[in-house]
Design an enzyme around this catalytic site. Structure first.
Site, PDB file in Angstrom:
ATOM      1  N   GLU A  83       0.551  -1.358   0.500  1.00 55.81           N
ATOM      2  CA  GLU A  83       0.361  -0.011   0.199  1.00 55.81           C
ATOM      3  C   GLU A  83       0.999   0.921  -0.014  1.00 55.81           C
ATOM      4  O   GLU A  83       2.243   1.062   0.980  1.00 55.81           O
ATOM      5  CB  GLU A  83      -1.312   0.037   0.987  1.00 55.81           C
ATOM      6  CG  GLU A  83      -2.451   0.897   1.789  1.00 55.81           C
ATOM      7  CD  GLU A  83      -2.976   1.411   0.883  1.00 55.81           C
ATOM      8  OE1 GLU A  83      -2.289   1.536  -0.250  1.00 55.81           O
ATOM      9  OE2 GLU A  83      -4.108   2.152   0.622  1.00 55.81           O
ATOM     10  N   ASP A  84       0.489   2.415  -0.327  1.00 50.56           N
ATOM     11  CA  ASP A  84       0.891   3.554  -0.647  1.00 50.56           C
ATOM     12  C   ASP A  84       1.347   4.017   0.979  1.00 50.56           C
ATOM     13  O   ASP A  84       1.861   4.795   0.798  1.00 50.56           O
ATOM     14  CB  ASP A  84       0.086   4.436  -2.026  1.00 50.56           C
ATOM     15  CG  ASP A  84      -0.919   4.707  -1.485  1.00 50.56           C
ATOM     16  OD1 ASP A  84      -1.726   4.012  -0.981  1.00 50.56           O
ATOM     17  OD2 ASP A  84      -1.680   5.030  -2.724  1.00 50.56           O
ATOM     18  N   PHE A 129      -1.515  15.946   3.725  1.00 52.64           N
ATOM     19  CA  PHE A 129      -1.067  15.808   2.308  1.00 52.64           C
ATOM     20  C   PHE A 129       0.040  15.846   1.804  1.00 52.64           C
ATOM     21  O   PHE A 129       0.495  15.951   1.589  1.00 52.64           O
ATOM     22  CB  PHE A 129      -2.102  16.388   1.888  1.00 52.64           C
ATOM     23  CG  PHE A 129      -3.264  15.608   1.386  1.00 52.64           C
ATOM     24  CD1 PHE A 129      -3.860  14.792   1.249  1.00 52.64           C
ATOM     25  CD2 PHE A 129      -2.945  15.550   0.004  1.00 52.64           C
ATOM     26  CE1 PHE A 129      -4.907  13.533   0.802  1.00 52.64           C
ATOM     27  CE2 PHE A 129      -3.424  14.745  -0.784  1.00 52.64           C
ATOM     28  CZ  PHE A 129      -4.235  13.552  -0.646  1.00 52.64           C
ATOM     29  N   ARG A 136       0.682  11.950  -9.106  1.00 47.92           N
ATOM     30  CA  ARG A 136       0.857  10.126  -9.381  1.00 47.92           C
ATOM     31  C   ARG A 136       2.741  10.716 -10.024  1.00 47.92           C
ATOM     32  O   ARG A 136       3.198   9.306  -9.136  1.00 47.92           O
ATOM     33  CB  ARG A 136       0.194   9.731  -9.611  1.00 47.92           C
ATOM     34  CG  ARG A 136      -0.934   9.065  -9.276  1.00 47.92           C
ATOM     35  CD  ARG A 136      -1.691   7.799  -9.222  1.00 47.92           C
ATOM     36  NE  ARG A 136      -3.120   7.813  -9.530  1.00 47.92           N
ATOM     37  CZ  ARG A 136      -3.966   7.439  -7.983  1.00 47.92           C
ATOM     38  NH1 ARG A 136      -2.713   7.651  -6.975  1.00 47.92           N
ATOM     39  NH2 ARG A 136      -5.361   8.007  -7.896  1.00 47.92           N
ATOM     40  N   ASP A 147      -3.478   5.770   6.287  1.00 41.29           N
ATOM     41  CA  ASP A 147      -3.776   6.818   7.401  1.00 41.29           C
ATOM     42  C   ASP A 147      -4.547   5.965   7.786  1.00 41.29           C
ATOM     43  O   ASP A 147      -4.379   6.229   9.787  1.00 41.29           O
ATOM     44  CB  ASP A 147      -4.120   7.526   5.429  1.00 41.29           C
ATOM     45  CG  ASP A 147      -4.564   9.266   6.421  1.00 41.29           C
ATOM     46  OD1 ASP A 147      -4.467  10.156   7.305  1.00 41.29           O
ATOM     47  OD2 ASP A 147      -5.822   9.512   5.856  1.00 41.29           O
TER      48      ASP A 147
HETATM   49  P1  IMP Z   1      -6.990   5.361   5.166  1.00 38.46           P
HETATM   50  O1  IMP Z   1      -8.508   4.255   5.036  1.00 38.46           O
HETATM   51  O2  IMP Z   1      -7.892   6.404   6.094  1.00 38.46           O
HETATM   52  O3  IMP Z   1      -5.745   4.277   5.862  1.00 38.46           O
HETATM   53  O4  IMP Z   1      -6.857   5.645   3.678  1.00 38.46           O
HETATM   54  C1  IMP Z   1      -5.506   5.634   2.607  1.00 38.46           C
HETATM   55  C2  IMP Z   1      -6.132   5.718   1.681  1.00 38.46           C
HETATM   56  O5  IMP Z   1      -5.582   7.125   1.635  1.00 38.46           O
HETATM   57  C3  IMP Z   1      -4.429   6.002   0.674  1.00 38.46           C
HETATM   58  O6  IMP Z   1      -4.576   4.959  -0.059  1.00 38.46           O
HETATM   59  C4  IMP Z   1      -4.428   6.725  -0.161  1.00 38.46           C
HETATM   60  O7  IMP Z   1      -5.038   6.179  -1.589  1.00 38.46           O
HETATM   61  C5  IMP Z   1      -5.352   8.039   0.862  1.00 38.46           C
HETATM   62  N1  IMP Z   1      -4.840   8.647   1.354  1.00 38.46           N
HETATM   63  C6  IMP Z   1      -4.450   9.199   2.543  1.00 38.46           C
HETATM   64  N2  IMP Z   1      -3.701   9.759   3.084  1.00 38.46           N
HETATM   65  C7  IMP Z   1      -3.330  10.570   1.488  1.00 38.46           C
HETATM   66  C8  IMP Z   1      -2.323  11.102   1.806  1.00 38.46           C
HETATM   67  O8  IMP Z   1      -1.128  12.013   2.284  1.00 38.46           O
HETATM   68  N3  IMP Z   1      -1.998  11.683   0.686  1.00 38.46           N
HETATM   69  C9  IMP Z   1      -3.257  10.966  -0.948  1.00 38.46           C
HETATM   70  N4  IMP Z   1      -3.279   9.974  -0.236  1.00 38.46           N
HETATM   71  C10 IMP Z   1      -3.604  10.422   0.639  1.00 38.46           C
HETATM   72 MG    MG Z   2      -4.625   4.172  -2.714  1.00 36.62          MG
END
Ligand code: IMP
Ligand code: MG
Length: 173
Positions: free
Chosen positions: A93-94, A146, A159, A97
């Site tokens: 995963e990237d 962000f 990207r 969050d």
């Molecule tokens: P989570 O479900 O909140 O953990 O979100 C994860 C997803 O939210 C990641 O796979 C990203 O697609 C997006 N995301 C969360 N924070 C960022 C950020 O700082 N930049 C870009 N995408 C983010």
């Molecule tokens: Mg993502």
């Protein structure tokens, strides 16, 4: 845009994760599952740092909510195409969050009954966590900003930036 992590720092962290995975699964094979689209750069670089038999697959999810937030609801829009039963699965995963996406994916992946299941995330924003999910391999722990680049987007843009940058406040909604 302000650079947070340069491509050299990213390459070094990715190589470190690759070495750890190579050591942890020595003598075995792994299936790397990238979460589209954000993890594509990380997966392609990480795969080349893993000295094991490795196969790839991809999964895609959609989350509802504000542009910069993950909504409470996560929906699977593309599942893996290969059988994961008794495989060593590493979800790639990237960014981790709130954890809502990975909580959903972890449960989904476990329904495929893998032998081992690990999470590799390039970035982790621990201060934002809502669901209690932790990754096994983390590139960088970052503050609540962000970020875009190296696969990460804002409304599908940026990207392709080679470095990871903090998105300027002017883009905030
Ligand atoms: P989570 O479900 O909140 O953990 O979100 C994860 C997803 O939210 C990641 O796979 C990203 O697609 C997006 N995301 C969360 N924070 C960022 C950020 O700082 N930049 C870009 N995408 C983010
Ligand atoms: Mg993502």
């Amino acid at each position: 845009m302000k650079k947070l992590l340069t491509k050299e720092e990213i390459a070094e962290a990715v190589a470190g994760i690759g070495r750890k995975i190579t050591a942890d699964f020595a003598g075995e094979s792994v299936v790397l599952i990238g979460v589209l689209k954000g993890a594509c750069m990380f997966l392609s670089d990480l795969a080349r740092q893993i000295e094991l038999n490795a196969t790839f697959d991809f999964i895609a999810v959609r989350s509802y909510g504000l542009k910069k937030e993950t909504g409470g609801e996560v929906q699977l829009i593309k599942d893996v195409t290969s059988p994961l039963r008794d495989q060593n699965v590493i979800l790639v995963e990237d960014i981790l969050d709130t954890g809502l996406t990975l909580k959903f994916l972890k449960k989904h992946m476990q329904s495929h009954q893998p032998r081992a299941f690990k999470i590799a995330t390039l970035l982790d924003k621990p201060s934002r966590r809502v669901a209690p999910v932790e990754a096994d391999y983390v590139g960088f722990r970052i503050a609540d900003e962000f970020v875009v680049g190296y696969g990460l987007d804002y409304a599908e843009r940026y990207r392709n930036l080679p470095d990871i940058c903090v998105l300027e406040e002017a883009h905030e909604e």
